[in-house]
Design an enzyme around this catalytic site. Structure first.
Site, PDB file in Angstrom:
ATOM      1  CB  SER A  40      -0.955  -0.037   1.200  1.00 45.61           C
ATOM      2  OG  SER A  40      -1.980   0.920   1.064  1.00 45.61           O
ATOM      3  CG  HIS A  66      -5.968  -2.023   0.335  1.00 50.46           C
ATOM      4  ND1 HIS A  66      -5.261  -1.718  -0.813  1.00 50.46           N
ATOM      5  CD2 HIS A  66      -5.384  -1.292   1.323  1.00 50.46           C
ATOM      6  CE1 HIS A  66      -4.324  -0.845  -0.531  1.00 50.46           C
ATOM      7  NE2 HIS A  66      -4.363  -0.578   0.765  1.00 50.46           N
ATOM      8  CG  ASP A 116      -6.929  -2.889  -3.361  1.00 46.72           C
ATOM      9  OD1 ASP A 116      -7.627  -2.097  -2.691  1.00 46.72           O
ATOM     10  OD2 ASP A 116      -5.710  -3.013  -3.209  1.00 46.72           O
TER      11      ASP A 116
END
Length: 289
Positions: free
Chosen positions: A101, A266, A238
């Site tokens: 991320s 995610h 995601d």
């Protein structure tokens, strides 16, 4: 082994495992998340295949030093410098850099600013596009309606008690979980409660990291100069960083390899860890470094 390293003017917590003589893998976690969010099983899979694994808390996160952002503003480039200073403190000349991320964004900055320190680059559920400072959304993507609703709930009724903070994070985790595995509320609540006990209120962390991301430069036209062999791992479901963003990141870095994980959101669910570890290990082995 746990230790604290002075790096780039801040004190960072880190944990190392494995043989220091083995090739190092530096794990860089994302926005508001502690280094311990890297799953134990994943760390052990990488260590078991002959790597010296390092995970750490970014500044303002976990057990690392917290800073006054107004007095000492910083960007992702500064967080990249923190990571390189950590490598210096550990006596590591080069490392396979793996970021998740926002950590994948930091990893890109490490590869741009310190190319000689990066053996390979791996970005998991990350992006290259800039973040709009007005809306905090990824340029080129619509924000998932479920996340918009979650944002609105937090703004209308901000969590105050520890239990309310935990519940808000559980609700967010439910949204971020793809269909690869059923959402496990009990396990998620236990993990969040453990992280909360370790670091306390994360409001400061989230605020500062959001400010750092929105203040950072657009890398879209820069990452084409990255020479480190690059792997992009991205979930097809995601909601935070849509799969199209992973595809765009892979397309922007010459020679990079995109590994989609069907049904992953995610998060890094247990079922996906062998896939993630295998992709990383094949990538580091393929590079021959």
């Amino acid at each position: 082994m746990e230790q604290w390293i002075e790096s780039n003017g801040v004190r960072l917590w880190c944990e190392t495992r494995g043989n220091p003589a083995d090739p190092a893998i530096l794990l860089v976690m994302g926005l508001g998340a502690q280094g311990t969010a890297w799953p134990e099983d994943l760390c052990e899979m990488l260590r078991g295949e002959g790597h010296y694994v390092v995970r750490y808390d970014n500044r303002d996160t976990g057990l690392s030093e917290r800073v006054d952002y107004e007095a000492r503003p910083y960007t992702l480039t500064d967080l990249a410098d923190d990571a390189v200073g950590l490598l210096d403190g550990l006596g590591i000349e080069t490392a396979h850099v793996v970021g998740a991320s926002m950590g994948g964004m930091i990893a890109q900055e490490i590869a741009l600013e310190h190319p000689g320190r990066v053996r390979t680059l791996t970005a998991v559920m990350s992006i290259v596009a800039a973040i709009d400072p007005e809306t905090s959304t990824i340029r080129g993507s619509e924000r998932d309606p479920r996340l918009l609703e979650w944002d609105a709930r937090q703004a209308a009724d901000p969590p105050i008690t520890e239990e309310q903070h935990i519940q808000a994070r559980v609700d967010l985790a439910r949204i971020l979980t793809g269909s690869l595995t059923p959402f496990d509320e009990t396990a998620t609540r236990r993990i969040i409660a453990r992280e909360s006990a370790r670091a306390g209120d994360t409001t400061h962390t989230m605020r500062n990291h959001i400010l750092a991301v929105t203040a950072s430069r657009d890398r879209s036209e820069l990452v084409g100069s990255i020479t480190a062999p690059t792997l992009v791992i991205h979930g097809t479901e995601d909601p935070m960083a849509p799969f199209e963003q992973g595809r765009a990141l892979a397309a922007a870095i010459p020679g990079s390899v995109l590994v989609p994980i069907e049904g992953m959101g995610h998060t890094m669910p247990t079922l996906a860890l062998p896939l993630i570890a295998s992709a990383i290990l094949q990538h580091t082995n393929r590079a021959g470094l």
